[in-house]
Design an enzyme around this catalytic site. Sequence first.
Site, mmCIF file in Angstrom:
data_model
loop_
_atom_site.group_PDB
_atom_site.id
_atom_site.type_symbol
_atom_site.label_atom_id
_atom_site.label_comp_id
_atom_site.label_asym_id
_atom_site.label_seq_id
_atom_site.Cartn_x
_atom_site.Cartn_y
_atom_site.Cartn_z
ATOM 1 N N HIS A 1 0.809 -1.214 0.000
ATOM 2 C CA HIS A 1 0.000 0.000 0.000
ATOM 3 C C HIS A 1 0.840 1.262 0.000
ATOM 4 O O HIS A 1 0.391 2.312 -0.462
ATOM 5 C CB HIS A 1 -1.041 -0.063 1.109
ATOM 6 N N GLU B 1 -10.295 -11.460 -6.134
ATOM 7 C CA GLU B 1 -8.909 -11.397 -5.667
ATOM 8 C C GLU B 1 -8.528 -12.621 -4.849
ATOM 9 O O GLU B 1 -7.463 -12.665 -4.255
ATOM 10 C CB GLU B 1 -8.628 -10.087 -4.928
ATOM 11 N N ASP C 1 -3.819 -8.711 -4.908
ATOM 12 C CA ASP C 1 -4.073 -9.810 -3.981
ATOM 13 C C ASP C 1 -4.183 -11.136 -4.709
ATOM 14 O O ASP C 1 -3.676 -12.150 -4.234
ATOM 15 C CB ASP C 1 -5.359 -9.551 -3.183
ATOM 16 N N CYS D 1 -8.569 -3.817 -11.368
ATOM 17 C CA CYS D 1 -8.214 -2.609 -10.621
ATOM 18 C C CYS D 1 -6.927 -2.802 -9.828
ATOM 19 O O CYS D 1 -6.543 -1.961 -9.036
ATOM 20 C CB CYS D 1 -9.363 -2.168 -9.718
HETATM 21 C C1 PEP Z 1 -5.958 -5.638 -5.367
HETATM 22 O O1 PEP Z 1 -5.817 -6.470 -4.476
HETATM 23 O O2 PEP Z 1 -5.529 -5.793 -6.538
HETATM 24 C C2 PEP Z 1 -6.640 -4.366 -5.085
HETATM 25 C C3 PEP Z 1 -6.941 -3.526 -6.049
HETATM 26 O O3 PEP Z 1 -6.930 -4.100 -3.787
HETATM 27 P P1 PEP Z 1 -5.848 -3.574 -2.721
HETATM 28 O O4 PEP Z 1 -4.559 -3.313 -3.475
HETATM 29 O O5 PEP Z 1 -6.410 -2.348 -2.113
HETATM 30 O O6 PEP Z 1 -5.740 -4.715 -1.789
HETATM 31 MG MG MG Z 2 -6.945 -6.264 -2.642
#
Ligand code: PEP
Ligand code: MG
Length: 573
Positions: A190, A435, A459, A506
């Site tokens: 993140h 995911e 994920d 995403c």
């Molecule tokens: C992902 O897991 O690809 C996603 C978009 O969610 P995050 O990165 O917030 O876990």
């Molecule tokens: Mg995710």
Amino acid sequence: MRFLEGKSASAGICRGTAYLFSVPELKFEPGVIEDTDIEGQRLEKAFSDTFNELSLIKSGLSESLGEEYGHIFRAQMTMAEDEEFLKDTVDIILEEKCCAEQALTAIYDGYSELFASLGEDDYNRQRLADLTDVFKRILRNLLGIQEVSLAGVPKGSIVMAEDLLPSDTAMMNRNNVLGIISEKGGVTSHVAILAKSLGIPAAVGVANAMSEADQAMEVLLDTSDFEKASVCLNPDNEKRASFLTKMEDYNRRKREILLNKDLEPVTLDGKKVELSINIGSIEELESGLEFGAKSIGLLRTEFFFLGSQSLPDEEKQFRFYRTAAEKMAPGMVVIRTLDIGGDKEVSCFSLPKEDNPFLGLRGIRVSLKYRDMFKTQLRAIMRAAAYGNVKVMFPMVADVSEFLLAKEIIAEAVGELKAEGEVYDSDLEAGVMVETPAAVLLTDLLTRKADFVSIGTNDLTQYVLCADRINENVSSYYRLFSPAVFRALKMTAENAHQNGRWAGICGELGGMSLAIPVLVGLGIDELSMNARQLPEAVSIIRKLNYEECRLAADKVLSMETEEEIKDYLQSKF
Ligand code: PEP
Ligand code: MG
């Protein structure tokens, strides 16, 4: 001059001065003391130093981010000037003849037990989070240890750390940070996502960064390569000159690509690909508009919770979601419900400590456990949906029943909103994030119930390959271009299409130049990415031929290794 290497987590080139960020250990020797008066005075001073520190932070935050952020620290300031709190601690010093640090720890332990016995409600959780922060601050002041916070990072800094938590970066004075270098973390952690959205170059997995660098040392950071990040500490004149030339060329190219931002993302043979952006705040939405954003494919709501010391109530959330909906209208805004757990902690809602948090209480599992909090969020989203093109999406789904339960809670919320005479939209579409491997395997069933799916490749990659996305020890196993992941994408897109639903991506893969042709070829309908990647994505798509992409996707699906896939894509596109 010294050189270090790591992985590129957010692209760019920058030159700045090192700001070494490390959280000091708060250790002390317990024992009997003679002079209790001195301990009392030390304690009093530590309380007042803490109060002064907090009021400085409060006014700094109010100025840079607004009053709302400043208020976060009000509760802690009240604790730091609480006469009772001070007196109780002094009493322990007198009774036990122990040092101030020991007395303070005893008081803190007593309060935390008390909060724990009061049960897991939001109010108690917030109070405990505040108390813990104040306790650590007073203890640090008692030990005479200087505070290292990213709030006070000087202008022109490249922040270097062993690891950076999302909560550390939430406090960071973003205007003063040019780059981020971290020893830990992966390319889809993140911190990497935040750095990307701020347009700050970031390198992760840079071994020995902290031991090799000195505070305020000159640093050259180059993350322009798609994989490898290079760091030069204390460069000589020759290195600096060639670096600055490269930096200028890189920035010029970025400005040229920006000219594509408003062109249609359509291939040469007429296949339109929807492009959206990932955001976590209204500031990101606004800056996204400058890069040509027309819709939001992922609004990560946890970042709104992260910046808040107390759980945001329905009204606060509603205002946030409504602003996003209105600013983006008529473009869609996919609001993802709270996705905490894993590496995402929010101070306003503490989750139990787990040995294996990525396989623990995360995403929809948290929402289904704390239903009141979930329903509050859903009510706020549905109310905001009356002001734009809003869709809701659930993270970490691994079973059809979880989606159905979430829909049940939506129905409950609709009943309440109706009875209360609120303005809301109950017809908003509800989607699932794909995911987990289970969600991939169930996409035929899930897309009979859900209105759309969006693949969270960050994920999904870690769960398909069993390689923790933030653990640099296994970063070579975390293969974003793994053939296994591409097969999962194909299955998801096909199943969604068979049920007449759209499938987006995403995760970070969706914005990667090298991946875009194969994602288009696999039939992915929407790519949601960091806004800064949009102009380049538009220019890539406009040069593609859909039929060629389909053939390339077939070829990729027959390949055995990530290297083979990357080499092929690099030579072909
Ligand atoms: C992902 O897991 O690809 C996603 C978009 O969610 P995050 O990165 O917030 O876990
Ligand atoms: Mg995710």
